[in-house]
Structure formats: C-alpha cells, structure tokens
Enzyme design. Structure first.
Site, mmCIF file in Angstrom:
data_model
loop_
_atom_site.group_PDB
_atom_site.id
_atom_site.type_symbol
_atom_site.label_atom_id
_atom_site.label_comp_id
_atom_site.label_asym_id
_atom_site.label_seq_id
_atom_site.Cartn_x
_atom_site.Cartn_y
_atom_site.Cartn_z
ATOM 1 N N SER A 168 -3.120 3.244 -1.208
ATOM 2 C CA SER A 168 -3.437 4.667 -1.271
ATOM 3 C C SER A 168 -2.585 5.402 -0.256
ATOM 4 O O SER A 168 -2.153 4.824 0.755
ATOM 5 C CB SER A 168 -4.918 4.905 -0.962
ATOM 6 N N TYR A 182 -12.106 3.994 4.753
ATOM 7 C CA TYR A 182 -11.285 3.808 3.557
ATOM 8 C C TYR A 182 -9.808 3.701 3.931
ATOM 9 O O TYR A 182 -9.084 2.830 3.423
ATOM 10 C CB TYR A 182 -11.524 4.975 2.602
#
Length: 276
Positions: A168, A182
């Site tokens: 990501s 995250y």
C-alpha cells in the site's frame, strides 16, 4: 500484455471480496489462468467464483483465514490436489481501516493536512489497542508469510513462480498516518518482498509488490459521497490526478507482474501522484 498470455498457469488470489481482490482474480481469468480464490467471507467467495467462471476460467473457491498457518497449509494442499501446480500467488488478503473510528481518524488527518489549523499531535497511536495492533499484523503480515512459505514449497522444485504482494502507499509514505498499525504492516510487506525476491530470483521465481494508492471501490466511492464536497476537495489536494485508481487499472499492474518480465523485488506504486 497480450490476451490469454497466462494460458496453462494456475493462480491463487487471497482476499477476494468486492473490489481489488475480485478484480485481480477476474483479470487473471481473462488472461487464461486457472484461478483459485480464497476468503473468510463465504458470500464474497461465492460471488467472486461466479465472476471468475463467467470469464471462462476454471475456478476453485476455498474458505481460508490466512492468519492461521494450519488453514493456509490445507489451502495449498487443496490447490495442488486440484490443479497439480501453482505458478502465481497474489497476496491480497488484508484488514483495512474501515471501521467508524478509522473514518473519524481519516477525516481528522485530511482536515489537519488541508486546513489552517495549529500543529499538534493527532493522537492516533496512543489510542490503538493491543488487540487492534495484533489482529492487523495477523492477517496483513503473518498471512503473507504463511502463503509465501507454502507457495515456495511448490514453486522452488519447479524453478518457476510469480508472487505479487499487495502492499500500500501506506507502507511507503505518510499518506495513511491515520492508521499507523496498518502502515506498519504494509511497510513490513514491502521489506519482506525485497528480501524474499533476492533469495529466490535465481530459481526464476519473481517476487514483487504493488503499493496502490486510493482504490475507487464501491465502498470508498460511498465514503466520498457521504463526506460532502468540501471534504472531497480537501482530499484531492493530496492527489495530483484528482481521482483514485480504478480496480481495472490496479489489476492490470498485477497482471503484468504475474507474467513474463524482468522485475525483481520492485515496489510498483500506481497512486495518481500522491507519493512521488
């Protein structure tokens, strides 16, 4: 890439709910691969299996929690039992920050970055619980390791494989500062990708990562609709292209990394200019 260039290949995609996972599975099917899909959500799994089969591909759908090493081991045994091989692994399964508290943190960050407010702590990390931290690592990092380990046991003797880890933009920038847990997991995926890529490239097993920016999934489009025009405009201040990438655009990158190329340990980040 040419259509049907993955004919004769077997691909496994983890985390195939609506959005990116399903889009990747469909792209691999259109390219000619037999596709194995896994997810913990039975309804999402069935929907993706139907979508893959509609592309004309053979599809095996299996429920699996990738944070469980024993479930992952059974998953890969089932793949070999059905197809006899595995050529492509796409590690897409991940827990994403999409609860109400995550939306609150995200909006707070967007406002902090786009409004003339005094600098101060945003107070995210100090509020993350042990359970929240460990659950995120269980799926996003341990799951990637468990699946990669099992895939390599199949690929190494055959001296062929393609592994694509979905990281990501959160793992390579501060764009997701609203979710430090995250971001940490996706940074770990990036580091793991590079290390394993160096290890196995000599056996023609090419390991790379895609680090997407925002994905224009139905869920995120609904979020954008709900936050209103002013908040949307603040969000686009951090994205020069003024939009998020489509599922199809991201899937095409994964499709390239799943085929013939000369990329080893690279982190490809389609993100509309959000991180340059």
């Amino acid at each position: 890439m040419e259509a049907r260039n993955l004919q004769g290949k077997v691909a496994l995609v983890t985390g195939v709910g609506p959005g990116l996972g399903q889009g990747i599975a469909r792209a691999l099917a259109r390219a000619g691969a037999d596709v194995v899909v896994c997810d913990v959500d039975a309804d999402a799994l069935a929907a993706t299996q139907a979508a893959v089969e509609a592309e004309g591909a053979n599809c095996l759908a299996l429920r699996c929690d990738v944070s469980s090493s024993s479930q992952v081991a059974l998953l890969f045994k089932s793949v070999v039992a059905r197809f006899g091989a595995l050529h492509i692994l796409v590690n897409n399964a991940a827990l994403t920050p999409n609860r109400p508290i995550d939306t609150e943190r995200r909006n707070k960050l967007y406002a902090y970055n786009s409004l003339p407010v005094a600098r101060d702590t945003l107070g995210f990390t100090s509020e993350i619980s042990d359970e929240e931290w460990h659950r995120c690592w269980g799926v996003n990092v341990h799951g990637v390791f468990y699946c990669t380990r099992e895939a390599l046991k199949i690929m190494q003797p055959r001296r062929y494989g393609r592994i694509v880890n979905i990281a990501s933009i959160a793992g390579i920038s501060a764009k997701s500062a609203h979710s430090p847990h995250y971001s940490a997991t996706k940074g770990a995926v990036v580091a793991f990708t590079r290390s394993v890529a160096y290890e196995v490239a000599g056996a023609n097993i090419l390991v790379n990562a895609m680090a997407p920016g925002g994905v224009a999934t139905p869920a995120f489009n609904a979020y954008l609709e709900n936050i209103g025009e002013e908040a949307r405009n603040r969000l686009w201040q951090g994205c020069p292209s003024g939009r998020f990438g489509t599922v199809e655009e991201y899937a095409s990158t994964v499709l390239h990394l799943s085929g013939d190329h000369y990329l080893v340990g690279q982190v490809v980040s389609p993100n509309g200019g959000s991180a340059i």
